[in-house]
Write a protein that holds these residues in place. Sequence first.
Motif, short mmCIF file in Angstrom:
data_model
loop_
_atom_site.label_atom_id
_atom_site.label_comp_id
_atom_site.label_asym_id
_atom_site.label_seq_id
_atom_site.Cartn_x
_atom_site.Cartn_y
_atom_site.Cartn_z
N ILE A 1 0.43 -8.01 -15.94
CA ILE A 1 -1.02 -8.09 -16.16
C ILE A 1 -1.37 -9.30 -17.04
O ILE A 1 -2.31 -10.04 -16.74
CB ILE A 1 -1.54 -6.78 -16.79
CG1 ILE A 1 -1.46 -5.65 -15.75
CG2 ILE A 1 -2.96 -6.93 -17.33
CD1 ILE A 1 -1.73 -4.26 -16.30
N HIS B 1 -7.10 -11.79 -12.00
CA HIS B 1 -7.71 -10.48 -11.78
C HIS B 1 -8.09 -9.81 -13.09
O HIS B 1 -7.47 -10.04 -14.12
CB HIS B 1 -6.75 -9.56 -11.00
CG HIS B 1 -6.38 -10.09 -9.67
ND1 HIS B 1 -5.17 -10.70 -9.44
CD2 HIS B 1 -7.06 -10.14 -8.50
CE1 HIS B 1 -5.12 -11.09 -8.18
NE2 HIS B 1 -6.26 -10.78 -7.60
N TYR C 1 -8.04 -6.38 -14.79
CA TYR C 1 -7.37 -5.08 -14.66
C TYR C 1 -8.13 -3.99 -15.41
O TYR C 1 -8.72 -4.23 -16.45
CB TYR C 1 -5.94 -5.15 -15.21
CG TYR C 1 -5.01 -5.90 -14.30
CD1 TYR C 1 -4.17 -5.23 -13.43
CD2 TYR C 1 -4.97 -7.29 -14.31
CE1 TYR C 1 -3.30 -5.91 -12.59
CE2 TYR C 1 -4.11 -7.99 -13.47
CZ TYR C 1 -3.28 -7.29 -12.61
OH TYR C 1 -2.44 -7.97 -11.79
N THR D 1 -7.59 0.07 -16.85
CA THR D 1 -6.61 1.12 -17.15
C THR D 1 -7.24 2.46 -16.79
O THR D 1 -8.33 2.77 -17.23
CB THR D 1 -6.24 1.11 -18.64
OG1 THR D 1 -5.77 -0.19 -18.99
CG2 THR D 1 -5.17 2.14 -18.94
N TRP E 1 -2.70 1.22 -13.80
CA TRP E 1 -3.59 0.07 -13.90
C TRP E 1 -3.99 -0.34 -12.49
O TRP E 1 -3.25 -0.12 -11.53
CB TRP E 1 -2.87 -1.07 -14.59
CG TRP E 1 -2.53 -0.76 -16.00
CD1 TRP E 1 -3.23 -1.09 -17.13
CD2 TRP E 1 -1.39 -0.01 -16.47
NE1 TRP E 1 -2.62 -0.60 -18.24
CE2 TRP E 1 -1.48 0.08 -17.87
CE3 TRP E 1 -0.32 0.62 -15.85
CZ2 TRP E 1 -0.55 0.74 -18.64
CZ3 TRP E 1 0.62 1.28 -16.61
CH2 TRP E 1 0.50 1.33 -17.99
N TYR E 2 -5.15 -0.98 -12.38
CA TYR E 2 -5.62 -1.42 -11.07
C TYR E 2 -6.64 -2.53 -11.20
O TYR E 2 -7.22 -2.76 -12.25
CB TYR E 2 -6.19 -0.25 -10.26
CG TYR E 2 -7.41 0.43 -10.86
CD1 TYR E 2 -8.69 0.16 -10.39
CD2 TYR E 2 -7.29 1.36 -11.89
CE1 TYR E 2 -9.81 0.80 -10.91
CE2 TYR E 2 -8.40 2.00 -12.42
CZ TYR E 2 -9.65 1.72 -11.93
OH TYR E 2 -10.75 2.35 -12.46
N PHE E 3 -6.81 -3.25 -10.07
CA PHE E 3 -7.88 -4.24 -9.97
C PHE E 3 -8.45 -4.20 -8.56
O PHE E 3 -7.81 -3.75 -7.62
CB PHE E 3 -7.41 -5.66 -10.35
CG PHE E 3 -6.41 -6.27 -9.41
CD1 PHE E 3 -6.82 -6.91 -8.24
CD2 PHE E 3 -5.05 -6.22 -9.69
CE1 PHE E 3 -5.89 -7.49 -7.38
CE2 PHE E 3 -4.12 -6.79 -8.84
CZ PHE E 3 -4.54 -7.42 -7.68
#
Length: 183
Positions: A56, A62, A64, A66, A72-74
């Motif tokens: 990250i 990107h 991100y 939480t 975690w994601y985007f």
Amino acid sequence: MRLALNAILLTLLFVSCKPQEARRPLSISSGSFISESIDRNKKLASKEEALIQKIIEEDTAHQYITSETGFWYFYTLKDSISTTTPKFGDIVTFNYNVKDLKNNTIYSEQELDTITYRIDKEELFLGLREGLKLMKEGEKVTFFFPSYQAYGYYGDDHKIGTNIPLITEVTLNTITKESTTKN
């Protein structure tokens, strides 16, 4: 002789009426195995989370997010207008792939094909199950799951081994609300 026989029978009767004593265990467990297992799992989770955090930090392209449940994601494609996300019992169709943290493909989107899934009523690994609930129809999201959010200790019995953190790119195609699927 008869007196001796009566004495033996009386003695046997008296001895057999003695209350039974509880047997003691051969070994005593202090619960150290469970404590050691908890410590190992905490260390493993910290190590995996540190690896994901490093990815990250190095990815400046990107933004991100939480999750509340530990991944975690985007967004690759985000819907900023709709507010509809899948809820318990809704049917979703989605496509996804699975990669390791070095970005090596484990399962391609073509291998997995389009999945139809009823939210929280069918089997799906924990992280993906929770991730789908965050998505809106038409969105594409990349998730980073520590192994405890993915297939954990057991893997998937095919290509994913023990304690493998995963990256999945998910496209949510459709959401069919549960109320519209009931007769």
